[in-house]
Design a protein around this motif. Structure first.
Motif, PDB file in Angstrom:
ATOM      1  N   UNK A   1       1.199  -1.241   0.113  1.00  0.00           N
ATOM      2  CA  UNK A   1      -0.269   0.356   0.249  1.00  0.00           C
ATOM      3  C   UNK A   1       0.541   1.221  -0.525  1.00  0.00           C
ATOM      4  N   UNK A   2       0.484   2.059  -0.586  1.00  0.00           N
ATOM      5  CA  UNK A   2       0.999   3.311  -0.855  1.00  0.00           C
ATOM      6  C   UNK A   2       0.331   3.956   1.049  1.00  0.00           C
ATOM      7  N   UNK A   3       1.386   4.655   1.258  1.00  0.00           N
ATOM      8  CA  UNK A   3       0.843   5.628   3.343  1.00  0.00           C
ATOM      9  C   UNK A   3       1.873   7.271   2.872  1.00  0.00           C
ATOM     10  N   UNK A   4       0.785   7.977   3.533  1.00  0.00           N
ATOM     11  CA  UNK A   4       1.521   9.064   3.799  1.00  0.00           C
ATOM     12  C   UNK A   4       2.151   9.811   5.263  1.00  0.00           C
ATOM     13  N   UNK A   5       1.547   9.255   6.238  1.00  0.00           N
ATOM     14  CA  UNK A   5       2.679   8.971   7.319  1.00  0.00           C
ATOM     15  C   UNK A   5       2.658   8.372   8.008  1.00  0.00           C
ATOM     16  N   UNK A   6       4.073   8.297   8.797  1.00  0.00           N
ATOM     17  CA  UNK A   6       4.180   6.994   9.896  1.00  0.00           C
ATOM     18  C   UNK A   6       4.647   7.600  11.253  1.00  0.00           C
ATOM     19  N   UNK A   7       4.562   6.838  12.376  1.00  0.00           N
ATOM     20  CA  UNK A   7       5.207   7.276  13.678  1.00  0.00           C
ATOM     21  C   UNK A   7       6.039   6.205  13.920  1.00  0.00           C
ATOM     22  N   UNK A   8       6.649   6.618  14.796  1.00  0.00           N
ATOM     23  CA  UNK A   8       8.038   6.175  15.209  1.00  0.00           C
ATOM     24  C   UNK A   8       7.943   5.445  16.583  1.00  0.00           C
TER      25      UNK A   8
ATOM     26  N   UNK B   1      -4.583   7.795  17.013  1.00  0.00           N
ATOM     27  CA  UNK B   1      -5.064   9.213  17.380  1.00  0.00           C
ATOM     28  C   UNK B   1      -4.053   9.453  16.599  1.00  0.00           C
ATOM     29  N   UNK B   2      -2.876   9.333  16.375  1.00  0.00           N
ATOM     30  CA  UNK B   2      -1.888  10.003  15.335  1.00  0.00           C
ATOM     31  C   UNK B   2      -2.552  10.660  14.006  1.00  0.00           C
ATOM     32  N   UNK B   3      -3.215  10.048  13.432  1.00  0.00           N
ATOM     33  CA  UNK B   3      -3.720  10.315  11.790  1.00  0.00           C
ATOM     34  C   UNK B   3      -2.204   9.303  11.191  1.00  0.00           C
ATOM     35  N   UNK B   4      -1.724   8.644  11.435  1.00  0.00           N
ATOM     36  CA  UNK B   4      -0.535   7.654  11.109  1.00  0.00           C
ATOM     37  C   UNK B   4      -0.925   6.650   9.964  1.00  0.00           C
ATOM     38  N   UNK B   5      -0.569   6.249   9.240  1.00  0.00           N
ATOM     39  CA  UNK B   5      -0.717   4.885   8.441  1.00  0.00           C
ATOM     40  C   UNK B   5       0.152   3.687   8.325  1.00  0.00           C
ATOM     41  N   UNK B   6       1.318   4.142   8.973  1.00  0.00           N
ATOM     42  CA  UNK B   6       2.606   3.259   9.185  1.00  0.00           C
ATOM     43  C   UNK B   6       2.890   3.334  10.476  1.00  0.00           C
TER      44      UNK B   6
ATOM     45  N   UNK C   1      -1.831  -7.742  15.812  1.00  0.00           N
ATOM     46  CA  UNK C   1      -3.355  -7.806  15.153  1.00  0.00           C
ATOM     47  C   UNK C   1      -3.781  -6.572  15.361  1.00  0.00           C
ATOM     48  N   UNK C   2      -4.700  -6.176  16.517  1.00  0.00           N
ATOM     49  CA  UNK C   2      -5.311  -5.049  16.806  1.00  0.00           C
ATOM     50  C   UNK C   2      -4.800  -4.069  15.526  1.00  0.00           C
ATOM     51  N   UNK C   3      -3.551  -3.743  15.682  1.00  0.00           N
ATOM     52  CA  UNK C   3      -3.593  -2.412  14.323  1.00  0.00           C
ATOM     53  C   UNK C   3      -3.704  -2.759  13.594  1.00  0.00           C
ATOM     54  N   UNK C   4      -3.325  -3.606  12.819  1.00  0.00           N
ATOM     55  CA  UNK C   4      -3.542  -4.406  11.221  1.00  0.00           C
ATOM     56  C   UNK C   4      -5.111  -4.288  10.967  1.00  0.00           C
ATOM     57  N   UNK C   5      -6.236  -4.556  11.525  1.00  0.00           N
ATOM     58  CA  UNK C   5      -7.573  -4.579  11.590  1.00  0.00           C
ATOM     59  C   UNK C   5      -7.575  -3.189  11.843  1.00  0.00           C
ATOM     60  N   UNK C   6      -6.718  -2.343  12.859  1.00  0.00           N
ATOM     61  CA  UNK C   6      -7.196  -0.941  12.375  1.00  0.00           C
ATOM     62  C   UNK C   6      -6.805  -0.300  11.437  1.00  0.00           C
ATOM     63  N   UNK C   7      -6.273  -1.534  10.533  1.00  0.00           N
ATOM     64  CA  UNK C   7      -5.224  -0.425   9.442  1.00  0.00           C
ATOM     65  C   UNK C   7      -4.565   0.318   9.123  1.00  0.00           C
ATOM     66  N   UNK C   8      -3.511  -0.167  10.370  1.00  0.00           N
ATOM     67  CA  UNK C   8      -2.213   0.460  10.344  1.00  0.00           C
ATOM     68  C   UNK C   8      -1.087  -0.302   9.740  1.00  0.00           C
TER      69      UNK C   8
END
Length: 243
Positions: free
Chosen positions: A154-161, A175-180, A192-199
């Motif tokens: 997938x393409x992505x716009x924002x990451x958090x680390x 809540x951060x708005x990141x997709x990665x 598993x929980x994060x992937x289920x939420x689109x991360x």
């Protein structure tokens, strides 16, 4: 030549104030005599027998680690095994140990900051997908292999680390708005929980996410402690990807 250990510690604690450490953490002097002078200091993430041998070979009287050498309460010290063997080895060789853990994570130019700087460098290399981003991170940090959990194409716009181990704050990621999320390591259920939420998650490896601070810390201590040589460990982290 050389500086007293207590003076080196004072300079380190300006960089990573102990007040920043989590209440559950154990930071500070682990083993040794702060009154001693040292001409060389070794900087690493963890204490192992190989690290102690390296310090002795280099003539280092102090080892600065990120992970606490003594973390859990010790009811006894058995010199025939485990931590006790290392403690005896350090004392016999006259090598002190100081550990800066969560205080170094949260410091202004600490582990989280340095990890983010490496990731930003990779991000600016025109990443077309999460997998592409992961490959560039692998090149920048020089790991033994990176894992991608979730949709990697997938393409992505924002990451958090988050360096080291993911703290489980799933709501904070959403809540951060990141997709990665890029982190050192993550528990299976959290992933598993994060992937289920689109991360999508990029798992760099705990060691590789935190080694990013070592050279910056080394340069800082060199500047504040003329007369003492600061060395980065060359003992490799023994991790092999099998195919």
């Amino acid at each position: 030549m050389g500086n007293k250990i207590k003076d080196i510690i004072l300079s380190l604690e300006k960089y990573a104030p102990v007040e920043l450490a989590e209440p559950w953490d154990n930071v500070g002097l682990m083993v040794g005599d702060v009154r001693r002078k040292v001409e060389k200091v070794l900087i690493c993430l963890d204490i192992t027998s190989d690290i102690i041998d390296e310090a002795e070979k280099l003539g280092c009287g102090l080892i600065i680690t990120h992970h606490p050498f003594i973390f859990h309460k010790m009811g006894s010290i058995d010199l025939t095994k485990g931590k006790g063997m290392l403690i005896e080895k350090l004392i016999n060789k006259g090598i002190a140990v100081y550990s800066a853990h969560t205080n170094l994570d949260y410091a202004k130019n600490g582990v989280n900051f340095c990890f983010r700087q490496y990731l930003q460098k990779a991000f600016e290399m025109d990443c077309e997908s999460v997998n592409d981003f992961a490959r560039k991170i692998n090149k920048v940090i020089e790991t033994e292999g990176i894992g991608v959990i979730g949709e990697g194409n997938r393409a992505f716009k924002k990451f958090i680390s988050q360096c080291g181990a993911f703290d489980g704050n799933i709501d904070g990621i959403l809540e951060s708005g990141a997709d990665v999320l890029v982190t050192g390591e993550i528990k299976y259920n959290d992933a598993v929980d994060l992937v289920e939420n689109g991360i999508t998650i990029i798992e760099v490896g705990h060691y590789y996410s935190e080694k990013t601070v070592l050279s910056t810390l080394c340069d800082y201590l060199k500047e504040l402690n003329p007369g003492t040589e600061f060395c980065l460990t060359k003992v490799p982290f023994k991790y092999t990807i099998l195919h």
